[in-house]
Design an enzyme around this catalytic site. Structure first.
Site, PDB file in Angstrom:
ATOM      1  N   ASP A  13       0.873  -1.181   0.000  1.00  0.00           N
ATOM      2  CA  ASP A  13       0.000   0.000   0.000  1.00  0.00           C
ATOM      3  C   ASP A  13       0.907   1.226   0.000  1.00  0.00           C
ATOM      4  OD1 ASP A  13      -1.651  -2.182   0.875  1.00  0.00           O
ATOM      5  OD2 ASP A  13      -3.045  -0.763   1.791  1.00  0.00           O
ATOM      6  N   LYS A  57     -10.479   0.172  -1.940  1.00  0.00           N
ATOM      7  CA  LYS A  57     -10.298  -0.106  -0.516  1.00  0.00           C
ATOM      8  C   LYS A  57     -10.670   1.141   0.282  1.00  0.00           C
ATOM      9  CE  LYS A  57      -6.795  -1.057   3.042  1.00  0.00           C
ATOM     10  NZ  LYS A  57      -5.408  -1.495   3.330  1.00  0.00           N
ATOM     11  N   LYS A 111      -7.173   3.288  -2.905  1.00  0.00           N
ATOM     12  CA  LYS A 111      -7.521   3.326  -1.488  1.00  0.00           C
ATOM     13  C   LYS A 111      -7.795   4.762  -1.047  1.00  0.00           C
ATOM     14  CE  LYS A 111      -5.158   2.211   2.907  1.00  0.00           C
ATOM     15  NZ  LYS A 111      -3.945   1.574   3.464  1.00  0.00           N
TER      16      LYS A 111
END
Length: 227
Positions: free
Chosen positions: A92, A185, A156
């Site tokens: 990430d 996400k 995300k």
């Protein structure tokens, strides 16, 4: 939703700068017990968590250039590769918000391209953190359009360290832009079952939270009450 599907939504998170060995052991034991999708940790914790989760299907997720994103592309790529070498199954990374604000979209595209390529070469999942609390809706759309070209696995909403976390509006916007080509996400401020399920309804396919156990237990208690 079935319990087995719920728990696989969660990136079980502990990203505190003062995380101890005991914290990592606890995090990984919880993830194993509940069967969460991933533990989300700072990249320095990757190797230890990989050892702790050996023999399970729980992934280790390393946070790259976290939480500000203010490192060079070369640094982010190096950190990504280092985390992968230490056992990361998922990455990430935080975008360079300054370059986005400056309208330097070619930089953002190159950054995403190189990090996605490093992850693809290693066969690991990659998520791009927007940090939406600092962005305009048009900037979010620009990032989504770049993601449609570069094809990370997920985009995300947030790090959870900014001035705001995931919102339903942002999840809906991101999903409307990328459709099924890239997953979404939601992370940051998701503390209860209602908020979690609302994010899923809006289009999120992974949830980043430190309240994974609380939400799971709330779900189980609801099933018990219903029975």
């Amino acid at each position: 939703m079935e319990l087995e599907k719920l728990v696989k939504l969660f990136d079980h998170t502990y990203l505190k700068p003062y995380a101890t060995e005991a914290d990592m052991e606890k995090l990984c034991e919880e993830a194993k017990t509940y069967g969460f999708a991933m533990v989300a940790v700072n990249s320095v914790q990757t190797k230890r968590c990989k050892e702790l989760l050996k023999g399970t299907d729980v992934h280790v997720g390393a946070a790259i250039s976290f939480p500000l994103g203010q490192t060079t592309i070369e640094t982010k790529v190096f950190e990504t590769k280092d985390a992968i070498a230490n056992g990361a199954d998922e990455i990430d990374y935080v975008i360079n918000i300054t370059e986005l604000k400056e309208g330097n979209y070619a930089y953002i595209k190159e950054e995403m391209h190189r990090i996605v390529a490093a992850c693809r070469e290693a066969g690991v999942i990659v998520k791009v953190i927007f940090e939406n609390c600092f962005l305009t809706d048009e900037e979010k759309r620009v990032l989504c359009r770049i993601a449609l070209e570069e094809k990370p696995d997920y985009i995300k909403t947030s790090t959870g360290f900014g001035t705001g976390g995931a919102t339903l509006e942002d999840v809906k916007l991101m999903k409307s832009m990328v459709g099924d080509a890239v997953k979404v996400k939601a992370a940051g401020g998701i503390r209860d079952l209602a908020a979690c399920l609302a994010m899923v309804e809006a289009g999120a396919e992974r949830i980043g939270t430190s309240a994974s156990i609380k939400i799971t237990e709330e779900f189980k208690n609801g099933i018990s009450a219903g029975a």
